[in-house]
Structures are given as structure tokens and as C-alpha cells.
Write an enzyme that holds these catalytic residues in place. Structure first.
Site, PDB file in Angstrom:
ATOM      1  N   SER A  59       0.830  -1.212   0.000  1.00 50.39           N
ATOM      2  CA  SER A  59       0.000   0.000   0.000  1.00 50.39           C
ATOM      3  C   SER A  59       0.857   1.252   0.000  1.00 50.39           C
ATOM      4  O   SER A  59       2.035   1.237   0.368  1.00 50.39           O
ATOM      5  CB  SER A  59      -0.895   0.024   1.244  1.00 50.39           C
ATOM      6  OG  SER A  59      -1.538  -1.204   1.409  1.00 50.39           O
TER       7      SER A  59
HETATM    8  N1  SAH Z   1      -0.461  -4.982   4.145  1.00 51.33           N
HETATM    9  C1  SAH Z   1       0.337  -5.289   2.975  1.00 51.33           C
HETATM   10  C2  SAH Z   1      -0.387  -5.061   1.661  1.00 51.33           C
HETATM   11  C3  SAH Z   1      -1.420  -6.081   1.461  1.00 51.33           C
HETATM   12  S1  SAH Z   1      -1.950  -6.408  -0.181  1.00 51.33           S
HETATM   13  C4  SAH Z   1       1.653  -4.553   2.987  1.00 51.33           C
HETATM   14  O1  SAH Z   1       1.931  -3.801   3.943  1.00 51.33           O
HETATM   15  O2  SAH Z   1       2.460  -4.764   2.066  1.00 51.33           O
HETATM   16  C5  SAH Z   1      -3.258  -7.504   0.249  1.00 51.33           C
HETATM   17  C6  SAH Z   1      -2.817  -8.864   0.697  1.00 51.33           C
HETATM   18  O3  SAH Z   1      -3.992  -9.544   1.144  1.00 51.33           O
HETATM   19  C7  SAH Z   1      -2.230  -9.721  -0.412  1.00 51.33           C
HETATM   20  O4  SAH Z   1      -0.942 -10.113  -0.072  1.00 51.33           O
HETATM   21  C8  SAH Z   1      -3.179 -10.906  -0.508  1.00 51.33           C
HETATM   22  O5  SAH Z   1      -2.515 -12.133  -0.761  1.00 51.33           O
HETATM   23  C9  SAH Z   1      -3.818 -10.907   0.855  1.00 51.33           C
HETATM   24  N2  SAH Z   1      -5.122 -11.578   0.949  1.00 51.33           N
HETATM   25  C10 SAH Z   1      -6.190 -11.487   0.129  1.00 51.33           C
HETATM   26  N3  SAH Z   1      -7.199 -12.267   0.578  1.00 51.33           N
HETATM   27  C11 SAH Z   1      -6.759 -12.841   1.737  1.00 51.33           C
HETATM   28  C12 SAH Z   1      -7.324 -13.759   2.672  1.00 51.33           C
HETATM   29  N4  SAH Z   1      -8.566 -14.238   2.547  1.00 51.33           N
HETATM   30  N5  SAH Z   1      -6.577 -14.138   3.728  1.00 51.33           N
HETATM   31  C13 SAH Z   1      -5.312 -13.681   3.892  1.00 51.33           C
HETATM   32  N6  SAH Z   1      -4.716 -12.823   3.039  1.00 51.33           N
HETATM   33  C14 SAH Z   1      -5.428 -12.408   1.981  1.00 51.33           C
END
Ligand code: SAH
Length: 218
Positions: free
Chosen positions: A65
Site C-alpha cells: 500500500s
Molecule cells: N499490508 C500489505 C499489503 C497487502 S496487499 C503490505 O503492507 O504490504 C493484500 C494482501 O492480502 C495480499 O498479499 C493478498 O494475498 C492478501 N489476501 C487477500 N485475501 C486474503 C485472505 N482471505 N486471507 C489472507 N490474506 C489475503
């Protein structure tokens, strides 16, 4: 590439200035964001842009993000040093690293095993020993560690997942983006009080979707 101390200090000042100008004003949050270098969380082609206020691509087709969004969400979460925090969506691990500076304990879950492994390696390098990273479908939360003082979701769901609301402590706060993945999403903050759930809507955002099950790499 070796940078001199002046240019590193200058870059840090610009990074913090961009955060402040976008409404991240909480001193503890700014301190945590100053302490955690975003560089190691971004690999390859885009690593040069780590200090710009931009979302960037990471492995498994996901994104880290934008720093100002990380700052706003962290600020809205009102984390205190005694808190046990759950993050859904480890991604690069950057958000979890920021939280680890503010909370007692951080649990972070991602559905992609590879992202969890890479994030763990960075946490170890940075000596962030109060983070536990887990590969699982985070929609179900983490029942064995519940309840949580704070929960943050960094992938967009159409509605706040029921198990996460259930695993939030009374007096707790959850921050998450809601909305369809290809439409406008809003950050919302949910407070759990003795009388029920209170919602307030913050800014509009764009996150990758919260998906079911594990990612293809495991
Ligand atoms: N917080 C992160 C950015 C997250 S991007 C950072 O600081 O870099 C969103 C993430 O959510 C992705 O890596 C994706 O794999 C994860 N995601 C999506 N659906 C999910 C689920 N049901 N359970 C766990 N992770 C999930």
C-alpha cells in the site's frame, strides 16, 4: 548503490513531510514510520521508488500500500503499547512492521505462503520479534489467539467478515476497506462497544480483493 548520509536524511524528511501533508499527524505513528525502512519490503525494479508515496507491485500479483494509506489506517487504529493486533493481508510485511513498533504483539496472515516467508525473513533481519506471520485464509481470523484489541484488514471485502467482528474485543477497533474490488472502496472504522458496533466511514481507497482459500503457491 551507496548513498551518503545527507541524501538519506533528505529522503527521510521528504517521506515524513508527504505523510504529514496527507493527514498522518499522530506522533507515535510518524515515529514508527520513521523507524521502519520501506526499502527492504520492495524488491527488484521498483525498489528505487520505495520512498515515494505510491503503492507498488510485490510478488504474487499483490501490492504494497501507499505509505500515506498505511499511515491513515494505522492512525485510525489507535494502537497502544499493550495491544494485541491482528492483520489480514501480510503482503510485503510493511504494515505489520509498522504495527510491531506500536503494539505488544502482532499476528499477520496472508493466503500466499511465499509472501509470508519473505516477510518473515525481513522481520528477522529487522529484529521485529513480536510479529507472528501465518499462511491461512484470514477471513476466518485467528480463533486461537482471539480476542484482539485491534484488527486491520488490508484487502477489500464487500462487508466486514463476521469471524473478524466476532474476534474483536469489546472496546476494540477494526479498520478495513469495504466495497467491490473493481469499484470504489471506502476505509471504514468499526468500534465494538457494549451496545454493539459503531461504524464510521473514512476516505475512499483502492485495495486488492480479499479472496477465499489459499493462493496458488500454497
Ligand atoms: N499490508 C500489505 C499489503 C497487502 S496487499 C503490505 O503492507 O504490504 C493484500 C494482501 O492480502 C495480499 O498479499 C493478498 O494475498 C492478501 N489476501 C487477500 N485475501 C486474503 C485472505 N482471505 N486471507 C489472507 N490474506 C489475503
Amino acid at each position: 548503490m551507496n548513498e551518503d548520509a545527507d541524501s538519506i536524511a533528505e529522503r527521510k524528511m521528504q517521506f515524513l513531510y508527504a505523510l504529514r501533508s496527507k493527514g498522518v499527524t499522530d506522533a507515535r505513528v510518524l515515529g514508527a514510520m520513521e523507524a521502519v525502512d520501506r526499502g527492504p519490503f520492495i524488491k527488484g525494479l521498483f525498489s528505487e521508488r520505495a520512498y515515494e508515496d505510491m503503492p507498488l507491485p510485490i510478488a504474487c500479483g499483490q501490492t504494497i500500500s501507499q505509505p500515506s494509506v498505511v499511515g491513515m489506517m494505522t492512525q485510525a487504529l489507535e494502537v497502544s503499547p499493550r495491544d494485541k493486533v491482528l492483520e489480514i493481508g501480510t503482503g510485503s510485511g510493511y504494515q505489520a512492521a509498522i504495527l510491531s513498533k506500536l503494539a505488544r504483539r502482532v499476528y499477520t496472515i496472508d493466503r500466499h505462503r511465499r509472501l509470508v516467508h519473505e516477510a518473515r525473513a525481513i522481520f528477522a533481519d529487522m529484529d521485529l520479534v513480536n510479529i507472528t506471520a501465518i499462511t491461512a485464509d484470514g477471513s476466518f481470523g485467528l480463533a486461537e489467539q482471539a480476542p484482539f484489541d485491534r484488527i486491520i484488514v488490508t484487502a477489500a471485502a464487500e462487508d466486514p467478515p463476521g469471524p473478524l467482528l466476532a474476534q474483536l474485543k469489546e472496546g476494540g477497533i477494526m479498520v478495513l476497506p469495504v466495497g467491490q474490488s473493481d469499484a470504489v472502496q471506502h476505509l471504514i472504522r468499526v468500534r465494538k462497544t457494549a451496545d454493539g458496533l459503531e461504524y464510521d466511514e473514512m476516505r475512499s481507497v483502492r485495495f486488492v480483493p480479499l479472496l477465499e482459500g489459499l493462493g496458488k503457491d500454497g
